[in-house]
Design an enzyme around this catalytic site. Sequence first.
Site, short mmCIF file in Angstrom:
data_model
loop_
_atom_site.label_atom_id
_atom_site.label_comp_id
_atom_site.label_asym_id
_atom_site.label_seq_id
_atom_site.Cartn_x
_atom_site.Cartn_y
_atom_site.Cartn_z
CE LYS A 280 -0.53 -105.32 -43.59
NZ LYS A 280 0.41 -105.90 -44.58
CG ASN B 196 -11.27 -96.67 -58.33
OD1 ASN B 196 -11.64 -96.24 -57.25
ND2 ASN B 196 -10.05 -97.15 -58.52
CB THR C 192 -24.97 -106.47 -46.93
OG1 THR C 192 -24.13 -106.85 -45.83
CG2 THR C 192 -25.28 -104.97 -46.83
CD GLU C 193 -25.14 -110.14 -50.74
OE1 GLU C 193 -25.73 -110.20 -51.82
OE2 GLU C 193 -24.66 -109.07 -50.29
CE1 TYR C 194 -17.93 -110.66 -46.95
CE2 TYR C 194 -18.50 -108.76 -48.31
CZ TYR C 194 -17.72 -109.87 -48.07
OH TYR C 194 -16.72 -110.20 -48.96
CG ASP D 140 -10.82 -103.92 -47.81
OD1 ASP D 140 -10.30 -103.96 -46.68
OD2 ASP D 140 -10.35 -104.51 -48.80
CD GLU E 163 -17.83 -104.29 -55.96
OE1 GLU E 163 -16.60 -104.53 -55.95
OE2 GLU E 163 -18.48 -104.00 -54.93
CD GLU F 183 -24.69 -101.31 -51.26
OE1 GLU F 183 -24.42 -101.97 -50.24
OE2 GLU F 183 -25.38 -101.76 -52.20
CG ASP G 254 -17.73 -107.06 -39.59
OD1 ASP G 254 -17.56 -106.37 -40.63
OD2 ASP G 254 -16.99 -108.01 -39.29
#
Length: 212
Positions: A122, A96, A191-193, A118, A69, A44, A154
């Site tokens: 932009k 990374n 997931t939490e989100y 994320d 992460e 992940e 989302d």
Amino acid sequence: MRLRNKPWAREMLQSHPQFVILSPEQYKGKWNTAFEKDQPLHIEVGTGKGRFITEMAKANPHINYLGIELYESVIVVALDRLIEANLPNVKLLNVNAEKLTEYFAKGDVDRVYLNFSDPWPKTRHAKRRLTHENFLKLYEEILVDKGEIHFKTDNQGLFEFSLMSFSEYGLLLKYLSLDFHKSDFEGNIMTEYEEKFSQQGSRIYRCEVKYQ
């Protein structure tokens, strides 16, 4: 995303080598040796606080999982989950994602999960999106032949961008849902989100794509 600094995070990560891979380059081409059992490896990218990767490991003991992460202050929360769960088939990697090919060889990974990445809204930041063609090339270089990416978000704009990116790269679309929580998909692990956004009434988008 604003992160609260945790000056003790690095020391905590370094003190739990049974859960955190501290020298990932040594496993390049032989990630099966990092786990108790030689079995498929799913990663992940952007594992956040680790709920998804930990619950997936619980539900699928026949698969090895690696949560990747970048931020130390976030991954230590995932580490707390792993310590509590004490599972043999899940570990963490604090690196990374742009450097994945430094740590994985072709065929090391069977599947990539991208959950609520994320969106970098932009236009000038498009190359930072984890579904940009630059990242798709990285995934291809570490996945098995015909390996898969499973993607949830989302953010409608990111989802539309990602579908276009997948298509232009030549990936095969296996699954698509524009309102995932109203679909007939079984066995979803949130997931939490995902839980937060769905409770707020946000639509969840999901797709599975495959390299050809």
